[in-house]
Design a protein around this motif. Structure first.
Motif, PDB file in Angstrom:
ATOM      1  N   GLN A   1       8.786  -8.379  -2.806  1.00 38.23           N
ATOM      2  CA  GLN A   1       8.354  -7.080  -2.303  1.00 38.23           C
ATOM      3  C   GLN A   1       6.982  -6.788  -2.881  1.00 38.23           C
ATOM      4  N   ALA A   2       6.027  -6.504  -2.003  1.00 35.05           N
ATOM      5  CA  ALA A   2       4.661  -6.282  -2.463  1.00 35.05           C
ATOM      6  C   ALA A   2       4.585  -5.093  -3.409  1.00 35.05           C
ATOM      7  N   ALA A   3       5.332  -4.020  -3.100  1.00 35.31           N
ATOM      8  CA  ALA A   3       5.311  -2.839  -3.969  1.00 35.31           C
ATOM      9  C   ALA A   3       5.833  -3.183  -5.356  1.00 35.31           C
TER      10      ALA A   3
ATOM     11  N   VAL B   1       0.828  -1.207   0.000  1.00 36.02           N
ATOM     12  CA  VAL B   1       0.000   0.000   0.000  1.00 36.02           C
ATOM     13  C   VAL B   1       0.862   1.256   0.000  1.00 36.02           C
ATOM     14  N   VAL B   2       1.973   1.242   0.743  1.00 35.43           N
ATOM     15  CA  VAL B   2       2.889   2.375   0.777  1.00 35.43           C
ATOM     16  C   VAL B   2       4.311   1.854   0.621  1.00 35.43           C
TER      17      VAL B   2
ATOM     18  N   LEU C   1       2.306   4.855  -3.147  1.00 35.33           N
ATOM     19  CA  LEU C   1       3.611   4.274  -3.429  1.00 35.33           C
ATOM     20  C   LEU C   1       4.452   5.278  -4.208  1.00 35.33           C
ATOM     21  N   ARG C   2       5.683   5.464  -3.767  1.00 38.65           N
ATOM     22  CA  ARG C   2       6.566   6.471  -4.368  1.00 38.65           C
ATOM     23  C   ARG C   2       7.591   5.784  -5.264  1.00 38.65           C
ATOM     24  N   LEU C   3       7.775   6.343  -6.447  1.00 36.76           N
ATOM     25  CA  LEU C   3       8.780   5.841  -7.381  1.00 36.76           C
ATOM     26  C   LEU C   3       9.911   6.850  -7.490  1.00 36.76           C
TER      27      LEU C   3
ATOM     28  N   LEU D   1       3.599   4.479 -15.697  1.00 40.12           N
ATOM     29  CA  LEU D   1       3.568   5.335 -14.510  1.00 40.12           C
ATOM     30  C   LEU D   1       2.157   5.850 -14.236  1.00 40.12           C
ATOM     31  N   LYS D   2       1.467   6.251 -15.281  1.00 44.38           N
ATOM     32  CA  LYS D   2       0.110   6.767 -15.115  1.00 44.38           C
ATOM     33  C   LYS D   2      -0.811   5.707 -14.531  1.00 44.38           C
ATOM     34  N   ARG D   3      -0.729   4.508 -15.055  1.00 45.87           N
ATOM     35  CA  ARG D   3      -1.578   3.422 -14.555  1.00 45.87           C
ATOM     36  C   ARG D   3      -1.214   3.066 -13.113  1.00 45.87           C
ATOM     37  N   PHE D   4       0.079   2.995 -12.833  1.00 45.03           N
ATOM     38  CA  PHE D   4       0.528   2.604 -11.500  1.00 45.03           C
ATOM     39  C   PHE D   4       0.079   3.608 -10.450  1.00 45.03           C
ATOM     40  N   HIS D   5       0.266   4.894 -10.702  1.00 44.01           N
ATOM     41  CA  HIS D   5      -0.085   5.908  -9.715  1.00 44.01           C
ATOM     42  C   HIS D   5      -1.597   6.037  -9.540  1.00 44.01           C
TER      43      HIS D   5
END
Length: 296
Positions: free
Chosen positions: A278-280, A89-90, A120-122, A110-114
């Motif tokens: 890693q879940a992220a 989640v984070v 979550l920070r990339l 990136l658009k889909r992921f965010h």
């Protein structure tokens, strides 16, 4: 001192009555009394006075209330953060990418992921494919977008996209208005190439393709980034072969023309260590797979 001791202490500090506090905690009075005694022994001070009139906080107990409350709040926040990270989640991911991915694949991913994981920070790192492979191996990157067919063991991959090479030449070039050209027309032209140290596979493939068309290019410039290659060509300093997605860069005075015949494909692969759990990362790879198209 345990977190249980702090919870019992705060409830008793609010109720100032062992019976009511035990009822709130769903325990009997003896365990409550024992836990308070254990806490006082750990703190090294008496926190309550007990007499016939009931229970009262001592000066030490009054001073301990805000500290105990803060400790429990921090512990709760830490537990929530750990749980959120475990569930994807984070958290944050270190993502490497080669520059051409900005024109095909990465923005859509990136658009889909965010949209699906806003917390979550990339952290993005523009790097050559070879540098990404090193950082992936040493766990300085979680995932990378590379342009190389050579994938070491221990890595998993998704083939994100495949594109052709096209001719890149200045707008003033004699062939700039052609709809398609034969690569042999570049014989004798000053050539601009991607550096072999950065992308040995595609550097050698391009030179090999020229050789297949009967000439060895006169390489005047070798550069580390494809956009730099296009920029030098746009200045009229040579011609080149570049991935077709670079036509979207909007570089003035650069023309992109289809080549006649077949050219080696320019593949974009998403790489990560197979053993990495890693879940992220799993959430990010779901966005990658959502963009990737089946490639024959």
């Amino acid at each position: 001192m345990e977190f249980r001791h702090l919870r019992y202490f705060l409830v008793l500090a609010e109720e100032l009555h062992f019976g009511r506090a035990a009822q709130r905690l769903a325990i009997t009075q003896p365990p409550l009394s024992l836990n308070i005694q254990q806490l006082e022994a750990s703190v090294g001070a008496q926190l309550f006075t007990r007499n016939s009139r009931g229970v009262q906080l001592t000066a030490a107990g009054q001073a301990f209330v805000p500290a105990a409350r803060q400790l429990l709040e921090r512990a709760g926040a830490a537990a929530r953060e750990a749980r959120d990270v475990a569930q994807g989640v984070v958290g944050s991911l270190q993502v490497g990418f080669a520059g051409t991915v900005l024109y095909r694949g990465l923005p859509q991913i990136l658009k889909r992921f965010h949209a699906e994981h806003p917390q979550l920070r990339l952290v993005l790192h523009e790097m050559s494919s070879s540098d990404q492979l090193v950082d992936l191996m040493h766990d300085r990157l979680d995932v990378g977008f590379v342009h190389t067919p050579r994938v070491a063991s221990g890595f998993s991959q998704v083939l994100v996209s495949r594109q052709s090479f096209v001719a890149c030449l200045p707008g003033s070039h004699r062939l700039a208005k052609q709809r398609s050209i034969d690569l042999g027309a570049f014989a004798g032209e000053p050539f601009v190439a991607i550096s072999r140290s950065v992308s040995p596979d595609y550097h050698d493939r391009i030179l090999g393709l020229c050789a297949d068309h009967g000439f060895l290019p006169e390489v005047r410039f070798e550069l580390r980034h494809w956009l730099s290659v296009v920029s030098v060509v746009a200045q009229g300093l040579g011609v080149s072969l570049v991935p077709e997605a670079l036509a979207m860069a909007g570089m003035p005075d650069a023309r992109f023309i289809k080549l006649k015949g077949e050219t080696p494909p320019y593949d974009t692969r998403c790489l990560w260590k197979t053993e990495r759990e890693q879940a992220a990362l799993g959430a990010f790879l779901a966005a990658v797979r959502g963009f990737a198209q089946p490639i024959e």
